[in-house]
Motif scaffolding. Structure first.
Motif, short mmCIF file in Angstrom:
data_model
loop_
_atom_site.label_atom_id
_atom_site.label_comp_id
_atom_site.label_asym_id
_atom_site.label_seq_id
_atom_site.Cartn_x
_atom_site.Cartn_y
_atom_site.Cartn_z
N PRO A 160 0.82 -1.21 0.00
CA PRO A 160 0.00 0.00 0.00
C PRO A 160 0.85 1.25 0.00
N GLY A 161 0.31 2.30 -0.58
CA GLY A 161 0.86 3.63 -0.33
C GLY A 161 0.20 4.19 0.91
N ASN A 162 0.68 5.31 1.38
CA ASN A 162 0.06 5.87 2.58
C ASN A 162 -0.06 7.37 2.51
N LEU A 163 -1.00 7.87 3.28
CA LEU A 163 -1.19 9.28 3.54
C LEU A 163 -1.11 9.44 5.04
N ARG A 164 -0.24 10.33 5.52
CA ARG A 164 -0.03 10.45 6.97
C ARG A 164 -0.19 11.89 7.44
N HIS A 165 -0.89 12.04 8.55
CA HIS A 165 -0.97 13.30 9.28
C HIS A 165 -0.52 13.01 10.71
N PRO A 166 0.73 13.27 11.04
CA PRO A 166 1.24 12.87 12.36
C PRO A 166 0.75 13.72 13.52
N PHE A 167 0.28 14.96 13.24
CA PHE A 167 -0.09 15.86 14.34
C PHE A 167 -1.41 16.56 14.04
N ILE A 168 -2.49 15.81 14.10
CA ILE A 168 -3.82 16.39 13.94
C ILE A 168 -4.19 17.06 15.27
N ARG A 169 -4.61 18.32 15.18
CA ARG A 169 -4.97 19.07 16.40
C ARG A 169 -6.42 19.51 16.33
N ILE A 170 -7.13 19.21 17.41
CA ILE A 170 -8.53 19.60 17.52
C ILE A 170 -8.64 20.64 18.63
N THR A 171 -9.27 21.76 18.33
CA THR A 171 -9.40 22.84 19.30
C THR A 171 -10.88 23.13 19.54
N GLY A 172 -11.27 22.99 20.80
CA GLY A 172 -12.63 23.31 21.21
C GLY A 172 -12.61 24.36 22.29
N ARG B 148 1.52 16.92 6.45
CA ARG B 148 1.08 15.81 5.59
C ARG B 148 2.28 15.18 4.92
N SER B 149 2.35 13.86 4.92
CA SER B 149 3.34 13.16 4.11
C SER B 149 2.63 12.03 3.39
N ALA B 150 3.24 11.59 2.30
CA ALA B 150 2.61 10.54 1.50
C ALA B 150 3.68 9.65 0.89
N ALA B 151 3.35 8.40 0.70
CA ALA B 151 4.22 7.45 0.01
C ALA B 151 3.40 6.77 -1.07
N ALA B 152 4.00 6.62 -2.24
CA ALA B 152 3.28 6.03 -3.37
C ALA B 152 3.04 4.54 -3.13
N PRO B 153 1.93 4.01 -3.63
CA PRO B 153 1.71 2.56 -3.58
C PRO B 153 2.79 1.83 -4.37
N GLY B 154 2.99 0.57 -4.05
CA GLY B 154 4.02 -0.22 -4.71
C GLY B 154 3.47 -1.47 -5.36
#
Length: 419
Positions: A219-231, A335-341
């Motif tokens: 698989p390739g991937n899509l990554r968000h390592p630091f999602i921040r939610i503010t309420g 955001r980072s991404a890696a292509a599928p293989g």
């Protein structure tokens, strides 16, 4: 001597190398070989020593990747590269990555013992920093080699030392300025094939009672390592209608992504969603407070670029819906991404036929993990993988690959190399 006998004779060498990298990385209860650090450097030195004993020529590139080359007297074709990585996650297992590098050494040793001379150069690669834990970006060694580093990557800080990726590469003898040129260190068009042996990261081979599999795709991937939610911070007695609860928004987002996963799987589109970090701020969370802040990480995987793009669109729609309903702000952040293989169809058939000639059952399976093979495939290099049976998954101290299963993969690899 038959090739099968020659492979069997390499079992002590393979076991010695497996034990050697385990000793280097010992970090109870698991294994830690830090990328661009002491653990990875010592493992590279061990592999280089094994290569020297076989008469292989060692070199390093600008990304500090190690290459061990067995040159053909008169090469008839472009070289075959056999590679994987030597770093691990923190307190992971011993076999993720390292087994594949050692398999390359074992296959060359077997061919030499059988008196089989290569028709083309064969190279074993020990690629740097495959694990994303060290810089928040994975597959770094192969990205360096194939000019696939994203902008700003050389400025990413190491998780332990704080030194940038560029500084860390220089510390290990690489050349970050060469990498800034963004041109491949190896011409993909001049590589005949890339082969990777890797432990399987799901129990599919345990279920199939087979020692190894021919990989169909990573698989390739899509990554968000630091999602921040503010309420909004509030007292625990605040009625529901007044709340802007960041923690519940995090739960809603996670469960919505799981529903998406199950829907896609039901439609025959394999993927995966992983929430790795999931927490309120440790310095401020309390039993008697509604948290106005929440953080999580997301790793989203799929087997085609088109599917990943569609899933990213769904991610943004889900995020907007949760934010509006919970009256919070959700910042997906970095955001980072890696292509599928996808593996090369001709190599899939050739490896399957090699396994058949060896009398080894080898089903065809997708890998659940992204690997350095992804970058070679995305660069147009014919790419193939063998997955080795492994109990207990990977990225944990309990990886349980049996050496005879790895030797079966080496047998298939050597058979393919000999043809």
């Amino acid at each position: 001597m038959t090739l099968a006998d020659a492979v069997a004779l390499q079992t002590p060498i393979v076991q010695r190398l497996l034990d050697g990298v385990a000793t280097i990385g010992a970090d109870p209860p698991g294994i830690t070989r830090d990328a661009y650090g002491r653990g990875e450097n010592q493992a590279q030195a061990l592999i280089a020593e094994a290569g020297a004993a076989l008469g292989l020529t060692a070199s390093t590139d600008a990304g500090a990747n190690l290459t061990l080359r067995w040159a053909a007297p008169e090469p008839e074709a472009t070289p075959v590269l056999i590679g994987s990585h030597l770093d691990s996650i923190v307190q992971g297992g011993n076999f993720d990555g390292a087994a594949g590098v050692i398999a390359g050494i074992g296959a060359i040793a077997a061919l030499k013992a059988a008196g089989i001379q290569p028709k083309r150069d064969i190279e074993v690669l020990a690629l740097r920093c495959e694990e994303a834990v060290w810089f928040g970006l994975g597959l770094i060694g192969s990205r360096c080699m194939l000019a696939r580093l994203p902008p700003g990557a050389l400025d990413l800080p190491h998780a332990r030392t704080g030194r940038t990726l560029g500084q860390s590469i220089a510390d290990c003898g690489g050349d970050p300025e060469r990498l800034r040129e963004a041109t491949p260190l190896r011409d993909p068009g001049a590589i005949g094939a890339y082969l990777e042996i890797h432990i399987e990261q799901a129990p599919q081979l345990i279920e199939a009672a087979a020692p190894l599999a021919i990989c169909l795709a990573n698989p390739g991937n899509l990554r968000h390592p630091f999602i921040r939610i503010t309420g909004e911070d509030a007292h625990t007695g605040l009625p529901h209608r007044f709340r802007r609860d960041a923690a519940l928004a995090g739960a809603d987002l996670s469960l919505a992504l799981e529903r998406l996963w199950l829907e896609e799987e039901a439609e025959g589109r394999p993927m995966a969603v992983t929430i790795g970090r999931f927490h309120t701020p440790a310095a401020r969370h309390s039993l008697t407070a509604v948290s106005g802040e929440f953080e999580l990480s997301l790793d989203l995987r799929a087997y085609s670029a088109a599917h990943l793009a569609a899933l990213e669109s769904r991610l943004h729609a889900i995020t907007a819906e949760v934010a509006a309903r919970r009256r919070v702000t959700i910042a997906l952040g970095e955001r980072s991404a890696a292509a599928p293989g996808p593996m090369d169809p001709a190599l899939i058939e050739a490896l399957w036929n090699a396994a058949r000639r060896c009398g080894i059952t080898a089903p065809r399976l997708n890998s659940p993990g992204s690997h350095d093979a992804n970058n070679f495939a995305a660069s147009g290099v014919p790419t193939g993988m063998l997955l080795v049976r492994n109990r207990n998954g990977s990225h944990n101290p309990h990886e349980a690959m049996d050496t005879p299963d790895l030797m079966a993969a080496i047998r298939v690899l050597a058979e393919w190399l000999a043809t």
